[in-house]
Enzyme design. Structure first.
Site, PDB file in Angstrom:
ATOM      1  N   SER A 184       8.154  20.844   9.952  1.00 35.76           N
ATOM      2  CA  SER A 184       9.000  20.770   8.763  1.00 35.76           C
ATOM      3  C   SER A 184      10.490  20.883   9.082  1.00 35.76           C
ATOM      4  O   SER A 184      10.889  21.475  10.084  1.00 35.76           O
ATOM      5  CB  SER A 184       8.617  21.882   7.779  1.00 35.76           C
ATOM      6  OG  SER A 184       8.793  23.152   8.375  1.00 35.76           O
ATOM      7  N   HIS A 199      15.738  29.548   9.582  1.00 36.74           N
ATOM      8  CA  HIS A 199      15.271  30.927   9.507  1.00 36.74           C
ATOM      9  C   HIS A 199      16.428  31.827   9.075  1.00 36.74           C
ATOM     10  O   HIS A 199      17.552  31.672   9.559  1.00 36.74           O
ATOM     11  CB  HIS A 199      14.722  31.371  10.856  1.00 36.74           C
ATOM     12  CG  HIS A 199      13.648  30.481  11.378  1.00 36.74           C
ATOM     13  ND1 HIS A 199      12.445  30.297  10.734  1.00 36.74           N
ATOM     14  CD2 HIS A 199      13.608  29.666  12.466  1.00 36.74           C
ATOM     15  CE1 HIS A 199      11.702  29.444  11.408  1.00 36.74           C
ATOM     16  NE2 HIS A 199      12.384  29.037  12.460  1.00 36.74           N
ATOM     17  N   LYS A 254      14.486  35.518  12.608  1.00 40.89           N
ATOM     18  CA  LYS A 254      13.542  34.784  13.442  1.00 40.89           C
ATOM     19  C   LYS A 254      14.278  33.760  14.322  1.00 40.89           C
ATOM     20  O   LYS A 254      13.999  32.564  14.252  1.00 40.89           O
ATOM     21  CB  LYS A 254      12.498  34.078  12.561  1.00 40.89           C
ATOM     22  CG  LYS A 254      11.284  33.555  13.329  1.00 40.89           C
ATOM     23  CD  LYS A 254      10.384  32.740  12.401  1.00 40.89           C
ATOM     24  CE  LYS A 254       9.219  32.125  13.157  1.00 40.89           C
ATOM     25  NZ  LYS A 254       8.446  31.192  12.315  1.00 40.89           N
ATOM     26  N   GLU A 296      14.906  31.554  17.528  1.00 36.73           N
ATOM     27  CA  GLU A 296      13.915  30.924  18.405  1.00 36.73           C
ATOM     28  C   GLU A 296      14.609  30.194  19.550  1.00 36.73           C
ATOM     29  O   GLU A 296      15.744  29.731  19.406  1.00 36.73           O
ATOM     30  CB  GLU A 296      13.077  29.899  17.627  1.00 36.73           C
ATOM     31  CG  GLU A 296      12.285  30.462  16.476  1.00 36.73           C
ATOM     32  CD  GLU A 296      11.606  29.380  15.643  1.00 36.73           C
ATOM     33  OE1 GLU A 296      10.567  29.683  15.030  1.00 36.73           O
ATOM     34  OE2 GLU A 296      12.120  28.252  15.574  1.00 36.73           O
ATOM     35  N   ARG A 298      11.639  26.213   4.220  1.00 41.46           N
ATOM     36  CA  ARG A 298      11.345  24.802   4.456  1.00 41.46           C
ATOM     37  C   ARG A 298      11.845  23.928   3.307  1.00 41.46           C
ATOM     38  O   ARG A 298      11.932  24.384   2.169  1.00 41.46           O
ATOM     39  CB  ARG A 298       9.831  24.588   4.607  1.00 41.46           C
ATOM     40  CG  ARG A 298       9.200  25.356   5.757  1.00 41.46           C
ATOM     41  CD  ARG A 298       7.697  25.136   5.795  1.00 41.46           C
ATOM     42  NE  ARG A 298       7.071  25.830   6.920  1.00 41.46           N
ATOM     43  CZ  ARG A 298       6.634  27.077   6.872  1.00 41.46           C
ATOM     44  NH1 ARG A 298       6.729  27.773   5.736  1.00 41.46           N
ATOM     45  NH2 ARG A 298       6.093  27.636   7.932  1.00 41.46           N
ATOM     46  N   GLN A 313      13.480  22.889   8.529  1.00 40.44           N
ATOM     47  CA  GLN A 313      13.437  24.324   8.242  1.00 40.44           C
ATOM     48  C   GLN A 313      14.636  25.030   8.838  1.00 40.44           C
ATOM     49  O   GLN A 313      15.403  24.483   9.630  1.00 40.44           O
ATOM     50  CB  GLN A 313      12.147  24.936   8.823  1.00 40.44           C
ATOM     51  CG  GLN A 313      12.003  24.772  10.327  1.00 40.44           C
ATOM     52  CD  GLN A 313      10.685  25.335  10.837  1.00 40.44           C
ATOM     53  OE1 GLN A 313      10.672  26.397  11.457  1.00 40.44           O
ATOM     54  NE2 GLN A 313       9.583  24.632  10.593  1.00 40.44           N
ATOM     55  N   LYS A 322       3.623  22.410   2.965  1.00 38.15           N
ATOM     56  CA  LYS A 322       3.733  23.825   2.623  1.00 38.15           C
ATOM     57  C   LYS A 322       4.795  24.056   1.550  1.00 38.15           C
ATOM     58  O   LYS A 322       5.512  23.137   1.137  1.00 38.15           O
ATOM     59  CB  LYS A 322       4.077  24.639   3.879  1.00 38.15           C
ATOM     60  CG  LYS A 322       2.986  24.644   4.942  1.00 38.15           C
ATOM     61  CD  LYS A 322       3.379  25.528   6.115  1.00 38.15           C
ATOM     62  CE  LYS A 322       2.293  25.584   7.172  1.00 38.15           C
ATOM     63  NZ  LYS A 322       2.663  26.448   8.320  1.00 38.15           N
ATOM     64  N   HIS A 327      16.615  22.661  11.546  1.00 37.55           N
ATOM     65  CA  HIS A 327      15.955  22.071  12.704  1.00 37.55           C
ATOM     66  C   HIS A 327      14.546  21.606  12.338  1.00 37.55           C
ATOM     67  O   HIS A 327      13.997  21.980  11.306  1.00 37.55           O
ATOM     68  CB  HIS A 327      15.884  23.067  13.867  1.00 37.55           C
ATOM     69  CG  HIS A 327      15.061  24.283  13.580  1.00 37.55           C
ATOM     70  ND1 HIS A 327      15.557  25.387  12.922  1.00 37.55           N
ATOM     71  CD2 HIS A 327      13.754  24.595  13.853  1.00 37.55           C
ATOM     72  CE1 HIS A 327      14.625  26.305  12.803  1.00 37.55           C
ATOM     73  NE2 HIS A 327      13.501  25.843  13.362  1.00 37.55           N
TER      74      HIS A 327
END
Length: 423
Positions: free
Chosen positions: A108, A112, A135, A137, A295, A110, A301, A276
């Site tokens: 997706s 964070h 979050k 990454e 998202r 998205q 979702k 991203h």
């Protein structure tokens, strides 16, 4: 004998629909190599391998117990093995989740949240944002890897607004002209204009964007069928994403976000509020322990367009600026360190040449998890119950202040990745 503080892990697999199928998946290949008894279904997606103590997917400690203990419960009994700094900074918990991803179809669009926004979202919508942590990454490519990351330079977006009338129709003439003016006459207004443009796109009425997307796909398909160049409209990627997610507003995101292509060993870091999406390829990934994802497209979702558009970092930058550099260790030329600007994790790539027969996985003041990607060795440690065979797919937990001596197989180097927390 003291209880082992260095031991193999059995790690859970996630079979998300976007994962690569069967043994085409790097996840499945690693599982099959690490556990010869594993049965791989050629029709099933093998999307993620989780290496850590996440409550939704805790690894099992292979130290001879039956049934095996989870890593999370083992760490709760042996908190000193995290290392004192990590223990104190993160409340006695392993602060990261280490993964392997094998991406067949796009994930997706998205971002964070940072910790402040995460706490707010969790308080308001705990069913969608289940914790209060950030979050961040990092993804390091194992194969050629493709993703979207951050907003393109505004000149590139302005060029797409000229070349793709369907995009301009959704953004609106006023917002499009504002962005074009800012690019040449008002650099301080670029972020604000970009926010307006992207928000107008993402808030488009479904009937409107479905119609414009249909027109765009039809136009690009006809051009491609005639052998015409569609690069001015990013045609190849558009048709690929539309085939995976027909009628999805996220297909238009390719005109705003950088397409980042990584070669093996190259990385990208995804900070809070960075838009991203992973598109295809295999990577190792490390993230802070959280399930908070906002998202807005390319997904079945829950989507939260309003929150995403409000939270994003609207600073444009070229795609090559999104490649995160590794630094060779001054202490060991085989170690390349990816140290992001967050305290939760650091990643290391360890490339041991075939000329080396004995190698020491050095002690750190942090617990760490070691993954073998390539090569074979016998590992010994004073903190292990016995010798360990390390092969492709092996995952080893190493307590703080413990090391492993490797005796490599003849004429064979090794490639390993190590996740830790260097405070």
């Amino acid at each position: 004998m003291a209880e082992p503080r260095v031991f193999p892990l059995r790690c859970p697999v996630r079979n998300y629909a976007w994962g690569q199928l069967g043994l085409r998946s790097a996840v499945a290949q690693l599982v099959a190599s690490g556990d010869p008894a594993a049965c791989i279904d050629p029709q099933r997606p093998y999307a993620e391998l989780w290496m850590g103590a996440h409550p939704s997917g805790d690894a099992e400690v292979l130290d001879g117990r039956d049934p095996p203990q989870t890593l999370g419960s083992w760490l709760a009994e042996h908190p000193a093995c995290l290392g004192p700094k990590v223990h104190d900074a993160f409340g006695g918990r392993l602060p990261f989740l280490f993964k392997v991803l094998s991406v067949r179809t796009a994930l997706s669009i998205q971002a964070h949240p940072n910790k402040e926004l995460a706490a707010k979202l969790h308080a308001q919508f705990p069913q969608h944002y289940p914790d209060t942590n950030h979050k961040p990454e990092m993804a390091i490519a194992l194969t050629q890897f493709e993703g979207l990351c951050g907003f393109r330079p505004v000149e590139e977006i302005a060029a797409f607004l000229q070349a793709v009338p369907e995009l301009r129709a959704l953004v609106g003439e006023v917002a499009a002209e504002q962005l074009e003016r800012s690019a040449s006459h008002d650099p301080r207004g670029v972020s604000a204009a970009l926010r307006v443009c992207f928000t107008c796109l993402m808030k488009s009425e479904k009937e409107t964007f479905s119609q414009q997307l249909g027109l765009l796909v039809e136009r690009i398909s006809k051009q491609a069928a005639k052998g015409q160049d569609t690069s001015a409209s990013n045609g190849d990627l558009l048709l690929r994403l539309h085939a995976q997610f027909p009628g999805d507003i996220g297909c238009f995101s390719i005109y705003f976000l950088n397409v980042v292509r990584l070669e093996p060993g190259e990385a990208m870091f995804l900070a809070a509020n960075e838009p991203h999406a992973y598109l295809q390829g295999d990577c190792v990934e490390c993230m802070a322990c959280s399930d908070n994802t906002v998202r807005a497209g390319l997904t079945p979702k829950f989507i939260d367009v309003l929150t995403l558009c409000e939270m994003l970092n609207y600073t444009p930058a070229p795609s090559n600026s999104k490649i995160f550099p590794a630094v060779q260790s001054p202490l060991d030329p085989s170690v390349f360190i990816y140290d992001p600007p967050v305290p939760d994790f650091t990643l290391m790539r360890i490339e041991i040449p075939s000329s080396i027969k004995l190698y020491l996985i050095s002690a750190l003041d942090s617990a760490s998890i070691l993954l073998v990607i390539q090569g074979t060795a016998t590992g010994t440690s004073t903190a292990a119950a016995s010798e360990m065979t390390l092969r492709r797919g092996s995952v080893i937990f190493i307590s703080a202040n413990e090391s492993i001596s490797l005796r490599l197989s003849p004429s064979e180097g090794m490639l390993l990745f190590r996740a830790c927390c260097l405070l």
